[in-house]
Design an enzyme around this catalytic site. Structure first.
Site, short mmCIF file in Angstrom:
data_model
loop_
_atom_site.label_atom_id
_atom_site.label_comp_id
_atom_site.label_asym_id
_atom_site.label_seq_id
_atom_site.Cartn_x
_atom_site.Cartn_y
_atom_site.Cartn_z
N ASP A 203 7.92 4.36 -6.94
CA ASP A 203 6.78 5.43 -6.59
C ASP A 203 6.98 6.56 -7.96
O ASP A 203 6.84 7.70 -7.58
CB ASP A 203 6.89 6.17 -5.44
N GLU B 273 -3.74 3.94 -0.59
CA GLU B 273 -2.52 4.97 -0.57
C GLU B 273 -2.18 5.52 -2.02
O GLU B 273 -3.17 4.97 -2.84
CB GLU B 273 -1.28 4.67 0.15
#
Ligand code: FUB
Length: 448
Positions: free
Chosen positions: A36, A208
């Site tokens: 991420d 997301e």
């Protein structure tokens, strides 16, 4: 002593920072799992705020994301990365359930000389169920960060992303089944507007990881989305940070090897745009242990984004005098060349190249020979029956630099050979197997 304090003490002992096992090729960090990636340019340097996957062999986290803290890394050349250690840990945030191991995708932004680090995690019971988003504040991009005692009010979800527009207004984006946006107050700690769902985004398949950036007056809302089986990176364009946005295209296709998630950020640094994303390079059999990668990103004249093909070579130059990990290749022959882990149990030991038929080759781009004359090459290699490697500049240059005989045997050898010819500057290299016996290569390097 708490974990963060222990880390800070260690950092102060080894000032300015902890240097870790990092590379210009993909993945860029190879002594821990990182995912991420949120990359930011602060004070002329790139700072990388990834989440930190860890491995648990038993219990409920053996098959799910397991994340207890965050490190920050920095680099000036995208080649050498410094690990500044742990900046926020689950057991030091008042509102976070310290048994949840859910310190998921973070972001960081600078405002008025302070650095605001946004992170999601599971609430302690008294705050309700699910994920909230908190902020930790620092005077420097690498901390020390002080977490706010309470999560941001009125925000439930994951994957925070903050954008500050040219007029100074800050926006918080996050995901919770859909993508939400709200204005932030100037203190960067509270919402200044009610959360709003961004509409006109895909409604089928998980969406997301929002990441918003602006270029030439276009606002790009980028996000991972499951169109088919696993996540791919998509984007929508608009004229305003709060939308409306038009779904525009795909930045990166699904992982060819099935890593279920992808998550990214986009920055411009020294005139080039880069996509930071992740893949499970160091954990091919468990895709919740991921690693950060970087590749260059390009725009079309109309402002749309060209699809990014993931590479192993990554970005940046490799010095000729470093161990050149040619297994992070640019291209290779269709037959007779492959890569494998050096140690399939401890993947942090990296990879090797295997050339197993005559004329099989592997190509590695952007090696910087500088201006100083190189004299010899060293190759770490092994070959059961003995073999000969040839190292040459690629077809545009063509010159043969050297030939290196690898003796027969089962163990690794470091073989030296003189250089036939030398050319200053940046070159692409090709390593070729000159005779029929297979050779495994860990790295090559040049000596001045
Ligand atoms: O890293 C945990 C979660 O996986 C992130 O929050 C999502 O974006 C996905 O990458």
């Amino acid at each position: 002593m708490s974990k963060t304090k222990r880390h800070l003490l260690l950092i102060s002992l080894f000032l300015p920072a902890i240097f870790c096992n990092t590379f210009s090729q993909n993945p860029i960090i190879r002594d821990q799992f990182t995912a991420d990636p949120s990359a930011r340019v602060f004070n002329g340097k790139v700072y990388l705020y990834p989440s930190h996957d860890i491995r648990k062999d038993t219990g409920r986290f053996a098959t799910w994301f397991c994340m207890e803290d965050y490190h920050v890394f920095s680099s000036e050349n995208l080649t050498d990365w410094t690990d500044h250690g742990v900046i926020v840990s689950q057991d030091e945030v008042n509102w976070v359930d310290p048994a949840s191991y859910s310190m998921w995708a973070p972001d960081c932004i600078a405002r008025n000389g302070k650095y605001y680090f946004y992170f999601p995690s599971n609430f302690k019971e008294r705050y309700g169920r699910g994920f909230g988003i908190g902020v930790a504040v620092a005077d420097k991009p690498y901390g020390p960060f002080t977490p706010q005692p309470e999560p941001i009010n009125n925000v439930h979800g994951i994957d925070p992303n903050v954008f500050i527009d040219n007029d100074g207004q800050a926006y918080l984006y996050w995901s919770a089944g859909k993508i939400f946006v709200a204005k932030l107050k100037d203190n960067m700690l509270e919402l200044a507007s009610e959360p709003k769902v961004i509409d006109n985004l895909p409604t089928e398949g998980l969406i997301e990881g929002p990441y918003l950036f602006e270029r030439n007056g276009n606002y790009y809302l980028t996000y991972p989305h499951v169109e088919y089986e696993t996540e791919r990176l998509e984007y929508a364009m608009g004229d305003n940070p709060m939308g409306p946005f038009r779904q525009t295209g795909v930045i990166m296709d699904e992982s060819p090897t099935g890593c279920w998630t992808n998550h990214h950020s986009v920055i411009e640094y020294k005139g080039q745009w880069y996509l930071f994303y992740h893949h499970n390079d160091l954990s091919p059999h468990f895709d919740k242990n991921r690693s950060v990668r970087i590749d260059s990103l390009f725009f079309n004249p109309d402002g749309t984004i060209q699809k990014v093909e993931p590479t192993l070579r990554g970005v940046g130059l490799t010095l000729a005098s470093e161990n050149i990990q040619i297994d992070r290749y640019t291209s290779k022959s269709a037959i007779g060349s492959s890569i494998a882990f050096n140690d399939s149990i401890n993947t942090f030991e990296g990879w090797k190249t295997i050339l197993d038929m005559p004329n099989a080759w592997i190509k590695y781009n952007a090696v910087d020979f500088g201006n100083k004359k190189i004299k010899s090459v060293q190759v770490k290699a092994k070959s059961l029956k003995g073999g000969t490697l040839q190292i040459r500049l690629d077809k545009a240059d063509g010159a043969i630099l050297c030939e290196v005989k690898i003796p027969k045997g089962t163990g690794w050898n470091r073989m030296n050979s003189n250089i036939f010819t030398y050319q200053a500057g940046i070159h692409n290299l090709i390593v070729i197997l000159k005779d029929g016996n297979p050779v495994e290569i860990d790295w090559i390097r040049f000596n001045y």
